[in-house]
Design an enzyme around this catalytic site. Structure first.
Site, PDB file in Angstrom:
ATOM      1  CB  SER A 186      13.710  28.017   2.720  1.00 39.49           C
ATOM      2  OG  SER A 186      13.871  26.790   3.512  1.00 39.49           O
ATOM      3  CG  ASP A 274       1.318  10.132   1.802  1.00 42.58           C
ATOM      4  OD1 ASP A 274       2.584  10.065   2.047  1.00 42.58           O
ATOM      5  OD2 ASP A 274       0.750   9.533   2.254  1.00 42.58           O
ATOM      6  CB  CYS A 356      16.851  19.223  10.403  1.00 43.13           C
ATOM      7  SG  CYS A 356      15.143  18.967  10.770  1.00 43.13           S
TER       8      CYS A 356
END
Length: 889
Positions: A186, A274, A356
């Site tokens: 997103s 990674d 978050c």
């Protein structure tokens, strides 16, 4: 970049908790299955954040109350600014007036509201629960609008706070951008839109200047400097910037492809590495072609894996699964990712770091530790973003904080931990604690870091999830310091200190809340630290790079700290630090030669074969044939076409890339860089009804890029709303005999048009706000009929958007031949990502052109209906094609 964009679900990355409450089990008329509600309480969690978050008592009550409420629905209008505003207008004028008259359980429903701080009002939020919108009949029209526009990519379901980091990156046209931990995509989609911002207007200006036409208000928007040619002038107005979207998990990298390819961007690469060991990428060196040159990025987003306790509102299982160890186990990985990002950044560039999570162990402490490793505030500056997004409510970053260990004990400083270790008999450091988790000490170079410039967004401030964001600017080059081992206190009571090194503790199982990591399906295992800096350039490595003696193949190091020995990053000078504009070479620099070795595709341990990227010479017979058939202007670059097979010959599809993407794919071939996707599909091969018809039709993804350069011989202009509706509703309308008259304004033109693929250029007459946006759509003419090459979902979405019409589509082929039509429908219902069956078979394993998507829900619909099957000759006509994707209207 007015390429319509299919949507994708965004949101935070907290623990993979299911939702509580009741749900049906979605099976026929079976009874509802009841799931117990998850209690929204956790004493350790509440104790920790009551200690950390310094709020007045009244605001603290709001803080916890917000975390226990369900998260509002939110979405974003996608694509070019003009296209996104057009779709947004429908919400405001057609659907919100209907919603404001709806009552549910005796309460008037609150309509969606624009997020006040998001630019141009393109982000919206709604507090009405999803189950009400989905099942309450008065919401049917609004729900259909959301589903329809999401399916074709005009709307992205994305959590509001996850939209913030890209907005703080200040991406401008021409920049090279890296999203290190990009899945599900997103934020990467936001960044890709920014790279293409203003591109359509710039290209129109160039085309009009060549044709001598006067510019219009559509060409230059006074309020947007990116639409002026000066914003990105070096490639005839085409975007020269680039986005590399990376994810360490192979399947999630294909999820990225599925989301981002809807943007039809030739300026995109997807990689699978990674993030702590992201390889250096070679680019051309115009000043000294024999000397290796490495890309430095203008902007990097490090939206890192985290414990995700900012997502408590939607991941309710976190209430029971949260433990302090979730964050402690991720701290070192997050520091390494941020250090690697800062190494790959050019001086003056910007890294945005975000999580978050509300935990300073994953936020402020990571920022401070990374800056200390990179040379301190003299090298890296924390930017003050308080003047950006002024309507966004936020709290400053923390200057002081405590750490809660796995046993829920709170610690104020590393010195306190050391004193505790000295006083204990076994001398073991409390689980997973390391010095860099604590605020910088008074003696540190980073003691006075302005950590208050970091940004904390809490759930109660504007009814969102929790998020942390900070923007860092690189002032000058540096060599990263070694990653230090945990300090070992001296022996106590005559016993040797048995404290475990922090990385040894990674053998412990991660708590349940960490399993949602975006970096990989399982939490990253920390590697033993060495005495060498993480990703630091040694003199030997620099010398090898300078002399060209280092082997081309990149051996992935066994430890994070050895990365630079394998992927050298020269300390840039004026000649080695390049921007995209400097790095663009002459066309011959990326043109493969006959001596290019054929590489056999290698099977990935965690995925299928990846075919190599092979670029075609502009003199290739297929490229010349395509240019001749479509009368493509010589101003359109012919040195950026590529195929994905080891032989390097067009077999099934031809892709197109920007110049910088081409150079990176070519110069890094065989160096161990794991490229998964690049460019946009431009042409697809199919059977043709005669030798005069080009066997390569323009793919719908490529039409927005190419249509302005196609000659008038292969263009059909449509201006009337009713004519477009006929083409959308009716599949395979007849044009044989006098049937062409039914096509109204375009009837005579298509009657005389030579067989094959052409561009339908929709140029609305004006006056109708629902029919005001110019479009380019793929059209195929066969002997008997026309075919607008759009999948059903795109047709239905356009009918709803432009005409507010849900008329069922009509397949004339099925009406003509019911039996054959039924078979055609069966074919249409198959996997839309598969190409037509009559396409020339691939000489090599080119099945990977259609990248795998994750889950059955990601399967595309067919781009066009099955052939009309009216006559045997028509069964082999070119309108039998079933493109994988329709144009993005």
């Amino acid at each position: 970049m007015g390429r319509g964009k299919r949507g994708h679900r965004g949101g935070g990355r907290g623990g993979r908790g299911g939702r509580g409450g009741s749900r049906d089990n979605r099976g026929g008329h079976r009874p509802y299955q009841t799931y117990p509600e998850v209690p929204k309480e956790n004493k350790r969690l509440e104790q920790y954040y009551n200690t950390l978050v310094d709020l007045p008592e009244e605001e603290r009550v709001e803080f916890w109350a917000a975390l226990k409420r369900e998260l509002p629905n939110s979405f974003r209008f996608c694509g070019s600014k003009g296209h996104a505003l057009a779709v947004k207008r429908l919400l405001q004028t057609r659907y919100i007036p209907e919603i404001t008259s709806i009552t549910h359980d005796g309460v008037t429903v609150a309509p969606p509201t624009a997020v006040p701080w998001y630019p141009d009002g393109l982000a919206w939020s709604m507090t009405t629960p999803k189950n009400v919108i989905r099942k309450f009949p008065p919401f049917a029209a609004f729900q259909k609008f959301l589903v329809s526009e999401t399916s074709v990519g005009n709307i992205s379901r994305q959590e509001v706070v996850s939209m913030i980091p890209p907005l703080l990156m200040d991406v401008k046209p021409g920049m090279a951008v890296l999203d290190l931990c990009a899945a599900p995509g997103s934020k990467a989609a936001q960044l890709l839109e920014m790279i293409h911002r203003g591109e359509e207007a710039r290209i129109r200006q160039v085309i009009r200047s060549i044709s001598g036409d006067k510019a219009t208000n559509e060409d230059v928007l006074e309020d947007d400097e990116t639409t002026r040619l000066e914003a990105d002038p070096s490639d005839d107005g085409r975007a020269t910037g680039m986005l590399i979207a990376n994810d360490a998990d192979y399947k999630r990298s294909h999820m990225l492809i599925h989301q981002l390819k809807r943007l039809s961007s030739p300026n995109m690469i997807v990689t699978n590495h990674d993030a702590t060991m992201y390889p250096s990428l070679r680019i051309p060196n115009p000043e000294n072609p024999s000397k290796p040159n490495y890309l430095k990025f203008d902007r990097i987003l490090a939206d890192v894996p985290c414990s995700g306790d900012g997502t408590l509102r939607k991941n309710v299982n976190l209430w029971k699964d949260w433990t302090p160890g979730n964050a402690l186990g991720l701290h070192l990985t997050q520091v390494r990712i941020l250090v690697r990002a800062l190494q790959m950044l050019k001086p003056g560039g910007r890294v945005v770091y975000s999580t978050c999570s509300m935990n300073p162990v994953e936020n402020e402490s990571v920022v401070a530790a990374a800056i200390e490793r990179c040379g301190g505030p003299d090298k890296i500056e924390i930017l003050d973003c308080s003047d950006q997004l002024p309507l966004l409510k936020r709290k400053p970053g923390l200057r002081k904080w405590q750490i809660m260990d796995k046993s829920a004990r709170l610690w104020n400083s590393w010195e306190e931990v050391e004193e505790y270790v000295k006083s204990t008999e076994d001398g073991i450091i409390p689980g997973r604690l390391v010095e860099s988790m604590f605020p910088p000490s008074a003696s540190s170079d980073c003691a006075d870091l302005p950590l208050e410039r970091c940004m904390r967004v809490y759930a109660h401030q504007q009814d969102t999830g929790g998020f942390f964001i900070t923007a860092l600017q690189k002032k000058e080059e540096f060599k990263a310091k070694p990653e230090e081992n945990r300090k070992q206190p001296p022996k106590t009571n005559g016993k040797a200190n048995t404290a475990k090194r922090p990385l040894e503790e990674e053998g412990d199982k991660e708590e349940a809340g960490v399993k949602k990591l975006r970096l990989s399906e399982e939490p990253a295992k920390e590697q033993p630290a060495t005495t060498e800096p993480v990703a630091a350039v040694t003199e030997e490595a620099e010398a090898e790079v300078e002399t060209g003696t280092k082997p081309e193949a990149i051996e992935v190091p066994a430890t994070n700290d050895a990365v630079e020995a394998a992927t050298p990053v020269p300390q840039p000078t004026d000649s080695t630090s390049a921007t995209p504009s400097v790095a663009t070479p002459a066309a011959t620099a990326a043109t493969p030669t006959a001596q290019d070795s054929i590489q056999e595709p290698k099977r990935r341990p965690d995925g299928p074969y990846e075919e190599p990227f092979k670029f075609l010479s502009p003199d290739h017979d297929v490229i010349k044939n395509v240019a001749e058939f479509y009368s493509i202007s010589p101003r359109f670059p012919s040195d950026r076409y590529m195929v994905r097979n080891a032989l390097g010959e067009p077999a099934k599809a031809i892709y197109y890339t920007s110049a910088l993407v081409r150079d990176i794919l070519v110069l890094n071939e065989g160096r161990g860089v794991k490229f998964v996707h690049g460019g946009v599909k431009m042409y697809v091969k199919q059977d043709a009804p005669s030798a005069d018809v080009c066997r390569w039709r323009i793919q719908s993804e490529g039409i927005p890029i190419l249509h302005g350069y196609v000659g008038p011989e292969r263009v059909v202009v449509l201006t009337k709303k009713a004519t477009l509706k006929n083409l959308l509703v009716e599949m395979f309308p007849k044009i044989a005999g006098d049937d062409w008259r039914r096509m109204d304004e375009i009837g005579e033109r298509v009657r005389d048009l030579a067989l094959g693929c052409c561009v339908l250029r929709v140029q609305p007459e004006g006056g109708d706000p629902d029919f005001a946006e110019s479009m380019a759509l793929p059209l195929w003419k066969s002997f008997q009929s026309l075919n607008l090459m759009l999948p059903k979902e795109d047709r239905s979405a356009m009918l709803l958007r432009i005409y507010n019409d849900t008329t069922p589509l009509i397949n004339m082929g099925i009406q003509k031949k019911p039996a054959e039509g039924a078979a055609a429908e069966a074919k249409e219902a198959g996997d839309g990502d598969a190409e037509m069956k009559d396409a020339a078979p691939a000489a090599t394993k080119e099945a990977q052109e259609e990248e795998e998507t994750v889950g059955a829900a990601d399967v595309e619909v067919a781009d066009a209906p099955a052939p009309e099957a009216a006559e045997a000759v028509e069964a082999q006509a070119a309108d039998t094609a079933t493109p994988a994707e329709g144009p993005k209207a």
